[in-house]
Design an enzyme around this catalytic site. Structure first.
Site, short mmCIF file in Angstrom:
data_model
loop_
_atom_site.label_atom_id
_atom_site.label_comp_id
_atom_site.label_asym_id
_atom_site.label_seq_id
_atom_site.Cartn_x
_atom_site.Cartn_y
_atom_site.Cartn_z
N GLY A 1 9.28 19.17 -0.21
CA GLY A 1 8.22 18.21 -0.56
C GLY A 1 7.92 18.07 -2.05
O GLY A 1 7.38 17.05 -2.47
N GLU B 1 4.35 23.25 -6.49
CA GLU B 1 4.06 22.91 -5.09
C GLU B 1 3.58 21.46 -4.98
O GLU B 1 2.92 20.95 -5.88
CB GLU B 1 2.97 23.84 -4.53
CG GLU B 1 3.51 24.97 -3.69
CD GLU B 1 3.96 24.55 -2.30
OE1 GLU B 1 4.34 23.39 -2.08
OE2 GLU B 1 3.93 25.42 -1.42
N ASP B 2 3.91 20.83 -3.88
CA ASP B 2 3.44 19.47 -3.63
C ASP B 2 1.95 19.47 -3.27
O ASP B 2 1.15 18.77 -3.85
CB ASP B 2 4.27 18.78 -2.52
CG ASP B 2 4.45 19.65 -1.28
OD1 ASP B 2 3.95 20.80 -1.24
OD2 ASP B 2 5.11 19.19 -0.33
N ASP C 1 -2.74 23.42 1.10
CA ASP C 1 -3.59 23.07 2.24
C ASP C 1 -4.40 24.32 2.60
O ASP C 1 -5.40 24.62 1.96
CB ASP C 1 -2.67 22.58 3.35
CG ASP C 1 -3.38 22.02 4.55
OD1 ASP C 1 -4.52 21.58 4.42
OD2 ASP C 1 -2.79 22.01 5.65
N LYS D 1 -5.87 20.19 -1.14
CA LYS D 1 -6.73 19.82 0.00
C LYS D 1 -7.72 20.97 0.18
O LYS D 1 -7.62 21.78 1.10
CB LYS D 1 -5.84 19.68 1.24
CG LYS D 1 -6.11 18.45 2.06
CD LYS D 1 -5.37 18.50 3.37
CE LYS D 1 -4.12 17.68 3.39
NZ LYS D 1 -3.44 17.74 4.72
N PHE E 1 -3.93 13.83 6.42
CA PHE E 1 -2.51 14.13 6.32
C PHE E 1 -1.84 13.05 5.48
O PHE E 1 -1.93 11.87 5.80
CB PHE E 1 -1.87 14.21 7.71
CG PHE E 1 -0.52 14.85 7.65
CD1 PHE E 1 -0.38 16.23 7.61
CD2 PHE E 1 0.63 14.06 7.62
CE1 PHE E 1 0.87 16.82 7.54
CE2 PHE E 1 1.88 14.65 7.54
CZ PHE E 1 2.00 16.03 7.50
N VAL E 2 -1.21 13.45 4.39
CA VAL E 2 -0.64 12.47 3.46
C VAL E 2 0.89 12.52 3.47
O VAL E 2 1.49 13.55 3.78
CB VAL E 2 -1.15 12.70 2.02
CG1 VAL E 2 -2.65 12.45 1.93
CG2 VAL E 2 -0.81 14.09 1.50
N ASP F 1 6.42 14.61 3.56
CA ASP F 1 6.95 14.00 4.80
C ASP F 1 6.00 14.11 5.98
O ASP F 1 5.05 14.89 5.98
CB ASP F 1 8.24 14.72 5.20
CG ASP F 1 7.96 16.12 5.77
OD1 ASP F 1 7.29 16.92 5.08
OD2 ASP F 1 8.38 16.40 6.91
N ARG G 1 9.36 10.46 2.72
CA ARG G 1 9.41 11.15 1.43
C ARG G 1 9.69 10.18 0.28
O ARG G 1 9.32 10.42 -0.85
CB ARG G 1 10.51 12.23 1.44
CG ARG G 1 10.26 13.38 2.38
CD ARG G 1 11.26 14.49 2.12
NE ARG G 1 11.31 15.49 3.17
CZ ARG G 1 10.52 16.56 3.25
NH1 ARG G 1 9.58 16.74 2.34
NH2 ARG G 1 10.65 17.43 4.22
#
Ligand code: IMP
Ligand code: MG
Length: 184
Positions: free
Chosen positions: A48, A102-103, A106, A134, A155-156, A162, A168
Site C-alpha cells: 500500500g 507506511e500508507d 489504523d 486514522k 475505509f479508504v 486497496d 490502488r
C-alpha cells in the site's frame, strides 16, 4: 467496448491529487533537513505504501537507500490481529538510520509489530513516516514522526491503498460506495 471506469465505485474523494502533492513536498523537505548527512534507509511496507514512497523520495534531496518489507494483517476490511512477515528486508539495518514508510496507521497493531522486530536489529535510529492516520481507531499508541493527514474512521482506497487488491491505481484517496463494501 465501453471502458470500465474505476472511478464509478467511488462515493467521495477525501484527499485530492493537489493536496497529496503539496503534503508530500512538505514531508520530503522536512526529511531532507532532518537527515542531512545521515544517509537514511527508507523501509517501506508493501504494498500500500509504494505510491507514497515513489512520490516522497523524489522530494527528498539527500542521499538515501531503499528496502522493502511485506506483511499481511488484513483480508478485505476486517482486522485479523495477526501480522505475518511475507518478505523480510534484503539489507542489514544495524547502525543505520531507518525511516519506516507506511500508507496508513489504523489500530497501530501492524506498525507496533514491525517496529519491535526492527528495533531488535539495532538500527542507529528509527522513525515513522505515515501518509494517513486514522487516529480514532488506535489500539496501540505509537508516535508518528512524519504525518500526512489525519482522517476519519472510513475505509479508504487509492494512492496505493486497496480494497481486496483493487483501486490502488486511483490517483487520489477516496471512499468507496457502500454497495461495493457490502459485497464482502
Ligand atoms: P493497523 O495494524 O490496524 O494499523 O493496519 C495498518 C494497515 O492496514 C495499513 O498499513 C493498511 O495496509 C491497512 N489498512 C488500514 N486501514 C485501511 C484503509 O482504510 N484502507 C486500506 N487499507 C487499510
Ligand atoms: Mg500498510
Amino acid at each position: 467496448m465501453r471502458q470500465v471506469q474505476l472511478f464509478d465505485d467511488i462515493e467521495k474523494i477525501l484527499i485530492n491529487e493537489a493536496e497529496l502533492k503539496e503534503k508530500v513536498i512538505e514531508l520530503g523537505k522536512k526529511i531532507s533537513d532532518d537527515y542531512n548527512g545521515l544517509n537514511p534507509v527508507f523501509v517501506t511496507v508493501l504494498r500500500g505504501s509504494i505510491i507514497f514512497l515513489c512520490d516522497l523520495i523524489r522530494e527528498v534531496k539527500i542521499p538515501i537507500s531503499l528496502d522493502f518489507l511485506s506483511v499481511s494483517s488484513y483480508s478485505g476490511q476486517s482486522h485479523t490481529g495477526v501480522v505475518r512477515i511475507i518478505k523480510d528486508l534484503d539489507e542489514n539495518i544495524e547502525n543505520k538510520h531507518v525511516i519506516l514508510i507506511e500508507d496508513i496507521i489504523d489500530t497501530g497493531l501492524t506498525l507496533n509489530y514491525i517496529l519491535g522486530m526492527l528495533r531488535e536489529r539495532k538500527p542507529a535510529s528509527i522513525k515513522v513516516c505515515a501518509l494517513l492516520d486514522k487516529k480514532v481507531r488506535r489500539i496501540i499508541d505509537i508516535a508518528i514522526d512524519y504525518k500526512g493527514f489525519e482522517i476519519p474512521d472510513e475505509f479508504v482506497v487509492g494512492y496505493g491503498m486497496d480494497y481486496n487488491q483493487q483501486y490502488r491505481n486511483l490517483p487520489f484517496i477516496g471512499i468507496l460506495k457502500e454497495e461495493i463494501l457490502n459485497q464482502d
